[in-house]
Motif scaffolding. Sequence first.
Motif, PDB file in Angstrom:
ATOM      1  N   GLU A 101      17.579   6.572   3.616  1.00 17.40           N
ATOM      2  CA  GLU A 101      17.436   5.141   3.875  1.00 17.40           C
ATOM      3  C   GLU A 101      15.972   4.750   4.043  1.00 17.40           C
ATOM      4  O   GLU A 101      15.588   3.600   3.803  1.00 17.40           O
ATOM      5  CB  GLU A 101      18.229   4.757   5.132  1.00 17.40           C
ATOM      6  N   SER A 102      15.139   5.701   4.430  1.00 20.46           N
ATOM      7  CA  SER A 102      13.734   5.408   4.715  1.00 20.46           C
ATOM      8  C   SER A 102      12.844   5.401   3.466  1.00 20.46           C
ATOM      9  O   SER A 102      11.633   5.171   3.576  1.00 20.46           O
ATOM     10  CB  SER A 102      13.183   6.441   5.709  1.00 20.46           C
ATOM     11  N   ILE A 103      13.417   5.630   2.296  1.00 17.19           N
ATOM     12  CA  ILE A 103      12.613   5.701   1.085  1.00 17.19           C
ATOM     13  C   ILE A 103      11.870   4.386   0.845  1.00 17.19           C
ATOM     14  O   ILE A 103      12.407   3.302   1.076  1.00 17.19           O
ATOM     15  CB  ILE A 103      13.501   6.065  -0.123  1.00 17.19           C
ATOM     16  N   LYS A 104      10.636   4.492   0.380  1.00 23.14           N
ATOM     17  CA  LYS A 104       9.795   3.319   0.167  1.00 23.14           C
ATOM     18  C   LYS A 104       9.637   3.049  -1.320  1.00 23.14           C
ATOM     19  O   LYS A 104       9.184   3.910  -2.070  1.00 23.14           O
ATOM     20  CB  LYS A 104       8.411   3.537   0.803  1.00 23.14           C
ATOM     21  N   PRO A 105       9.990   1.835  -1.784  1.00 22.79           N
ATOM     22  CA  PRO A 105       9.892   1.524  -3.215  1.00 22.79           C
ATOM     23  C   PRO A 105       8.460   1.600  -3.748  1.00 22.79           C
ATOM     24  O   PRO A 105       7.489   1.405  -3.012  1.00 22.79           O
ATOM     25  CB  PRO A 105      10.422   0.090  -3.299  1.00 22.79           C
ATOM     26  N   THR A 106       8.354   1.892  -5.030  1.00 18.20           N
ATOM     27  CA  THR A 106       7.082   1.860  -5.743  1.00 18.20           C
ATOM     28  C   THR A 106       7.018   0.569  -6.549  1.00 18.20           C
ATOM     29  O   THR A 106       7.967   0.223  -7.256  1.00 18.20           O
ATOM     30  CB  THR A 106       6.958   3.054  -6.705  1.00 18.20           C
ATOM     31  N   HIS A 107       5.892  -0.154  -6.449  1.00 15.65           N
ATOM     32  CA  HIS A 107       5.703  -1.398  -7.189  1.00 15.65           C
ATOM     33  C   HIS A 107       4.569  -1.216  -8.189  1.00 15.65           C
ATOM     34  O   HIS A 107       3.449  -0.873  -7.815  1.00 15.65           O
ATOM     35  CB  HIS A 107       5.380  -2.553  -6.235  1.00 15.65           C
ATOM     36  N   ILE A 108       4.881  -1.462  -9.467  1.00 12.93           N
ATOM     37  CA  ILE A 108       3.897  -1.332 -10.537  1.00 12.93           C
ATOM     38  C   ILE A 108       3.718  -2.696 -11.184  1.00 12.93           C
ATOM     39  O   ILE A 108       4.695  -3.313 -11.625  1.00 12.93           O
ATOM     40  CB  ILE A 108       4.345  -0.303 -11.583  1.00 12.93           C
ATOM     41  N   TYR A 109       2.476  -3.176 -11.239  1.00 20.48           N
ATOM     42  CA  TYR A 109       2.161  -4.436 -11.899  1.00 20.48           C
ATOM     43  C   TYR A 109       1.357  -4.142 -13.166  1.00 20.48           C
ATOM     44  O   TYR A 109       0.411  -3.352 -13.129  1.00 20.48           O
ATOM     45  CB  TYR A 109       1.301  -5.348 -11.013  1.00 20.48           C
ATOM     46  N   VAL A 163      -0.673   0.068  -8.999  1.00 19.15           N
ATOM     47  CA  VAL A 163       0.450   0.810  -8.430  1.00 19.15           C
ATOM     48  C   VAL A 163       0.357   0.678  -6.927  1.00 19.15           C
ATOM     49  O   VAL A 163      -0.622   1.117  -6.317  1.00 19.15           O
ATOM     50  CB  VAL A 163       0.424   2.296  -8.849  1.00 19.15           C
ATOM     51  N   ASN A 164       1.354   0.017  -6.357  1.00 19.99           N
ATOM     52  CA  ASN A 164       1.356  -0.273  -4.921  1.00 19.99           C
ATOM     53  C   ASN A 164       0.055  -0.946  -4.485  1.00 19.99           C
ATOM     54  O   ASN A 164      -0.536  -0.622  -3.455  1.00 19.99           O
ATOM     55  CB  ASN A 164       1.609   1.000  -4.111  1.00 19.99           C
ATOM     56  N   GLY A 165      -0.389  -1.890  -5.310  1.00 20.42           N
ATOM     57  CA  GLY A 165      -1.537  -2.717  -4.955  1.00 20.42           C
ATOM     58  C   GLY A 165      -2.893  -2.160  -5.304  1.00 20.42           C
ATOM     59  O   GLY A 165      -3.905  -2.844  -5.123  1.00 20.42           O
ATOM     60  N   LEU A 166      -2.961  -0.934  -5.837  1.00 20.68           N
ATOM     61  CA  LEU A 166      -4.241  -0.302  -6.132  1.00 20.68           C
ATOM     62  C   LEU A 166      -4.376  -0.030  -7.625  1.00 20.68           C
ATOM     63  O   LEU A 166      -3.393   0.322  -8.291  1.00 20.68           O
ATOM     64  CB  LEU A 166      -4.376   1.014  -5.362  1.00 20.68           C
ATOM     65  N   PRO A 167      -5.599  -0.178  -8.193  1.00 17.63           N
ATOM     66  CA  PRO A 167      -5.803   0.143  -9.599  1.00 17.63           C
ATOM     67  C   PRO A 167      -5.449   1.606  -9.879  1.00 17.63           C
ATOM     68  O   PRO A 167      -6.019   2.517  -9.290  1.00 17.63           O
ATOM     69  CB  PRO A 167      -7.303  -0.108  -9.810  1.00 17.63           C
ATOM     70  N   ASN A 168      -4.463   1.813 -10.753  1.00 13.91           N
ATOM     71  CA  ASN A 168      -3.973   3.166 -11.002  1.00 13.91           C
ATOM     72  C   ASN A 168      -3.018   3.104 -12.190  1.00 13.91           C
ATOM     73  O   ASN A 168      -2.267   2.151 -12.324  1.00 13.91           O
ATOM     74  CB  ASN A 168      -3.239   3.703  -9.771  1.00 13.91           C
ATOM     75  N   GLN A 169      -3.035   4.092 -13.046  1.00 14.38           N
ATOM     76  CA  GLN A 169      -2.104   4.129 -14.168  1.00 14.38           C
ATOM     77  C   GLN A 169      -1.190   5.342 -14.105  1.00 14.38           C
ATOM     78  O   GLN A 169      -0.633   5.774 -15.112  1.00 14.38           O
ATOM     79  CB  GLN A 169      -2.879   4.116 -15.490  1.00 14.38           C
ATOM     80  N   HIS A 170      -0.992   5.882 -12.898  1.00 10.45           N
ATOM     81  CA  HIS A 170      -0.180   7.084 -12.746  1.00 10.45           C
ATOM     82  C   HIS A 170       0.762   6.927 -11.555  1.00 10.45           C
ATOM     83  O   HIS A 170       0.419   6.313 -10.548  1.00 10.45           O
ATOM     84  CB  HIS A 170      -1.071   8.308 -12.523  1.00 10.45           C
ATOM     85  N   ASP A 189       1.515 -14.171  -6.163  1.00  6.82           N
ATOM     86  CA  ASP A 189       0.103 -14.534  -6.037  1.00  6.82           C
ATOM     87  C   ASP A 189      -0.737 -13.797  -7.084  1.00  6.82           C
ATOM     88  O   ASP A 189      -1.622 -14.383  -7.713  1.00  6.82           O
ATOM     89  CB  ASP A 189      -0.411 -14.214  -4.635  1.00  6.82           C
ATOM     90  N   TRP A 190      -0.460 -12.519  -7.259  1.00  9.74           N
ATOM     91  CA  TRP A 190      -1.187 -11.731  -8.264  1.00  9.74           C
ATOM     92  C   TRP A 190      -0.907 -12.277  -9.664  1.00  9.74           C
ATOM     93  O   TRP A 190      -1.827 -12.420 -10.483  1.00  9.74           O
ATOM     94  CB  TRP A 190      -0.766 -10.261  -8.181  1.00  9.74           C
ATOM     95  N   ALA A 191       0.351 -12.590  -9.951  1.00  9.47           N
ATOM     96  CA  ALA A 191       0.736 -13.074 -11.274  1.00  9.47           C
ATOM     97  C   ALA A 191       0.037 -14.387 -11.608  1.00  9.47           C
ATOM     98  O   ALA A 191      -0.445 -14.576 -12.735  1.00  9.47           O
ATOM     99  CB  ALA A 191       2.253 -13.249 -11.343  1.00  9.47           C
ATOM    100  N   CYS A 192      -0.020 -15.284 -10.648  1.00 10.55           N
ATOM    101  CA  CYS A 192      -0.675 -16.574 -10.890  1.00 10.55           C
ATOM    102  C   CYS A 192      -2.173 -16.395 -11.140  1.00 10.55           C
ATOM    103  O   CYS A 192      -2.764 -17.091 -11.970  1.00 10.55           O
ATOM    104  CB  CYS A 192      -0.449 -17.507  -9.706  1.00 10.55           C
TER     105      CYS A 192
END
Length: 295
Positions: free
Chosen positions: A102-110, A8-15, A71-74
Amino acid sequence: MKPKQVLVNGLPNQHVSVLDRSIQFGDGLFETLISVDGTVLHWPYHLERLQEGASKLQIPISPADIKTFYDWACQQSDGDQAQVLKWIMTRGETARGYAFPESIKPTHIYESFPYVGFVRRQWEQGLKVRVSDVPITQNSFLAGIKHLNRLDSVMAKKLQPQQVDEVLLAKPNGEIVEATMGNVFWFEDGQWWTPPLDCAGVNGIIRRRLLNTGQTETGLAFGEKVLNSDSLAQTSAAFVCNVVLGAWPIRGVDPEPPNKTKKMDWKPLRMVQRLIYDWGYPTNSEIESILDEAF
């Protein structure tokens, strides 16, 4: 199946936060991808759809975001078995209410899961399908993109009759749009057709690629056309497709019409299956034997 890895946003996390708009409103997008031998299959098509969806929903996505995920996916399949990957992009966290700053920052989950490969039984025998009693959600603004609001598919799958393998989602007027797990193609008048996505449905990656390059690669034309259950029941060949499953033949429609006359035409089906398999999926001897028998 439990994921091999979640970030979650680049860090190991499941929440994620309870204030994340994916939880509050289903506000976001996702992609499901396959990573094989250090590369991502169909990457240009995934990126195109993701950028289309992000632009429509006004969720910012930067070149750095794209490079970080790629890069992470590969790396997930570099020297290891193929992986099923999921990239969930939410609008991020906000206070109560639909509006957002407008300043909201997206959350990225891999998410990364082991890929089990194409299954011989489904590729060979196919699916019995039925049109769901749950109508598909219609919204021309959201049609085509892979947004997080998938309740029509969830409920259609929950209410799926036991005697069928998959259900199809249709408009109230009976026009079929897609299956819960992929797009639908059928063979008619010497070419392949798929329903238009003018007001509902997901423009799947395999669908995109077949419409774009299918005729060049198979010699068979691919186009869009309205589909109803009677036409599907009478067709000589049809399939459901997505990036994880490939192409699963539709072997029957429930209830089967009493006046059905056409028999299954396997040749055009196997041509499409061969094409999809040759797009870079992991070697599968069982699938190869099916395709080799057809030519």
